[in-house]
Design a protein around this motif. Structure first.
Motif, PDB file in Angstrom:
ATOM      1  N   GLY A 142       0.739  -1.253  -0.003  1.00  0.00           N
ATOM      2  CA  GLY A 142      -0.061  -0.005  -0.086  1.00  0.00           C
ATOM      3  C   GLY A 142       0.834   1.148   0.278  1.00  0.00           C
ATOM      4  N   GLU A 151       0.804   4.980   1.163  1.00  0.00           N
ATOM      5  CA  GLU A 151      -0.166   5.882   1.792  1.00  0.00           C
ATOM      6  C   GLU A 151       0.522   6.458   2.886  1.00  0.00           C
ATOM      7  OE1 GLU A 151      -3.145   7.623   2.379  1.00  0.00           O
ATOM      8  OE2 GLU A 151      -3.967   5.826   1.530  1.00  0.00           O
ATOM      9  N   THR A 189       1.079   7.359   6.102  1.00  0.00           N
ATOM     10  CA  THR A 189       0.582   7.184   7.504  1.00  0.00           C
ATOM     11  C   THR A 189       1.763   7.366   8.456  1.00  0.00           C
ATOM     12  OG1 THR A 189       0.946   4.819   7.275  1.00  0.00           O
ATOM     13  CG2 THR A 189      -1.374   5.449   6.609  1.00  0.00           C
ATOM     14  N   GLY A 235      -4.008   4.886  -3.283  1.00  0.00           N
ATOM     15  CA  GLY A 235      -5.427   5.297  -2.810  1.00  0.00           C
ATOM     16  C   GLY A 235      -5.911   6.306  -3.747  1.00  0.00           C
ATOM     17  N   ASP A 290      -7.950   8.416   0.967  1.00  0.00           N
ATOM     18  CA  ASP A 290      -7.022   7.265   1.448  1.00  0.00           C
ATOM     19  C   ASP A 290      -7.268   5.885   0.933  1.00  0.00           C
ATOM     20  OD1 ASP A 290      -5.765   9.494   2.763  1.00  0.00           O
ATOM     21  OD2 ASP A 290      -6.956   9.033   4.525  1.00  0.00           O
ATOM     22  N   LEU A 291      -6.262   4.948   1.083  1.00  0.00           N
ATOM     23  CA  LEU A 291      -6.745   3.539   0.989  1.00  0.00           C
ATOM     24  C   LEU A 291      -7.677   3.349   2.190  1.00  0.00           C
ATOM     25  CD1 LEU A 291      -3.142   2.071   0.426  1.00  0.00           C
ATOM     26  CD2 LEU A 291      -4.912   2.206  -1.222  1.00  0.00           C
ATOM     27  N   LEU A 319      -5.791  -1.489   3.763  1.00  0.00           N
ATOM     28  CA  LEU A 319      -4.625  -1.300   4.660  1.00  0.00           C
ATOM     29  C   LEU A 319      -4.444  -2.747   5.160  1.00  0.00           C
ATOM     30  CD1 LEU A 319      -4.731   2.147   5.843  1.00  0.00           C
ATOM     31  CD2 LEU A 319      -3.030   1.185   4.244  1.00  0.00           C
ATOM     32  N   LYS A 332       5.278   5.087   2.254  1.00  0.00           N
ATOM     33  CA  LYS A 332       4.768   6.293   2.082  1.00  0.00           C
ATOM     34  C   LYS A 332       6.038   7.108   1.131  1.00  0.00           C
ATOM     35  CE  LYS A 332       6.036   8.184   6.592  1.00  0.00           C
ATOM     36  NZ  LYS A 332       5.784   8.645   7.779  1.00  0.00           N
ATOM     37  N   CYS A 366      -0.483  14.807  -0.047  1.00  0.00           N
ATOM     38  CA  CYS A 366      -0.727  14.068  -1.102  1.00  0.00           C
ATOM     39  C   CYS A 366      -0.364  14.189  -2.300  1.00  0.00           C
ATOM     40  CB  CYS A 366      -1.921  13.228  -1.007  1.00  0.00           C
ATOM     41  SG  CYS A 366      -2.426  12.350   0.444  1.00  0.00           S
TER      42      CYS A 366
END
Length: 161
Positions: free
Chosen positions: A78, A80, A82, A102, A107-108, A113, A121, A127
């Motif tokens: 993933g 993302e 986070t 995503g 977001d995903l 997730l 990331k 983003c």
């Protein structure tokens, strides 16, 4: 480079972004491209994909996460922002990987997730566009898994003695 990779997006809503992601995936040699929970207008995606990826790279459109059928041994990664995600420059790419991004302005999902083997990331302040994020991930994979020589310490390479 050994192994293979795929790239896709969850909940993508803009077909032009899907087309751009597909074109870039084709350029980097993806084995397949996918979407999950999306209903893109494929005719619009075809227009954005000037390399005609649909003709040479498989595209899978899964309605739900439970429908995803990745090859045996393929790790889901993933992408993302986070707090606990590994930063892309420090991530060791799996030999067999499917990268999932995503949706635009989102977001995903927590379910996606939870399905991921890794969460990574891109070290940005916020983003970025989904197709640009995909390009950065694929470029990083090519750099870290390719058989490229180390970059020279100084422009033009080291001076000879």
């Amino acid at each position: 480079m050994r192994g293979y990779f795929a790239i896709g997006a969850e909940g993508i809503s803009k077909p032009m972004n899907l087309g751009a992601l597909m074109r870039t995936a084709n350029a980097f040699g993806a084995s397949f491209v996918f979407s999950v929970g999306a209903e893109p207008k494929l005719k619009v995606a075809y227009k954005a994909d000037t390399s005609k990826t649909f003709e040479s790279v498989p595209y899978y459109q899964w309605d739900a996460i439970s429908d995803m059928a990745l090859p045996k041994g393929c790790q889901l990664v993933g992408i993302e922002l986070t707090d606990d995600a590994v930063e892309l420059p420090e991530f060791r790419h799996p030999k067999a990987a499917a990268y999932v991004l995503g949706r635009e302005r989102g977001d995903l999902s927590p379910e996606m997730l939870a399905r991921c083997d890794h969460v990574v990331k891109i070290p940005t302040k916020f983003c970025i566009n989904v197709s640009l994020a995909g390009a950065l991930v694929m470029y990083d994979r090519a750099l870290s898994m390719g058989s490229f020589r180390d970059r020279p310490v100084m422009p033009g390479g080291p001076k000879e003695d």
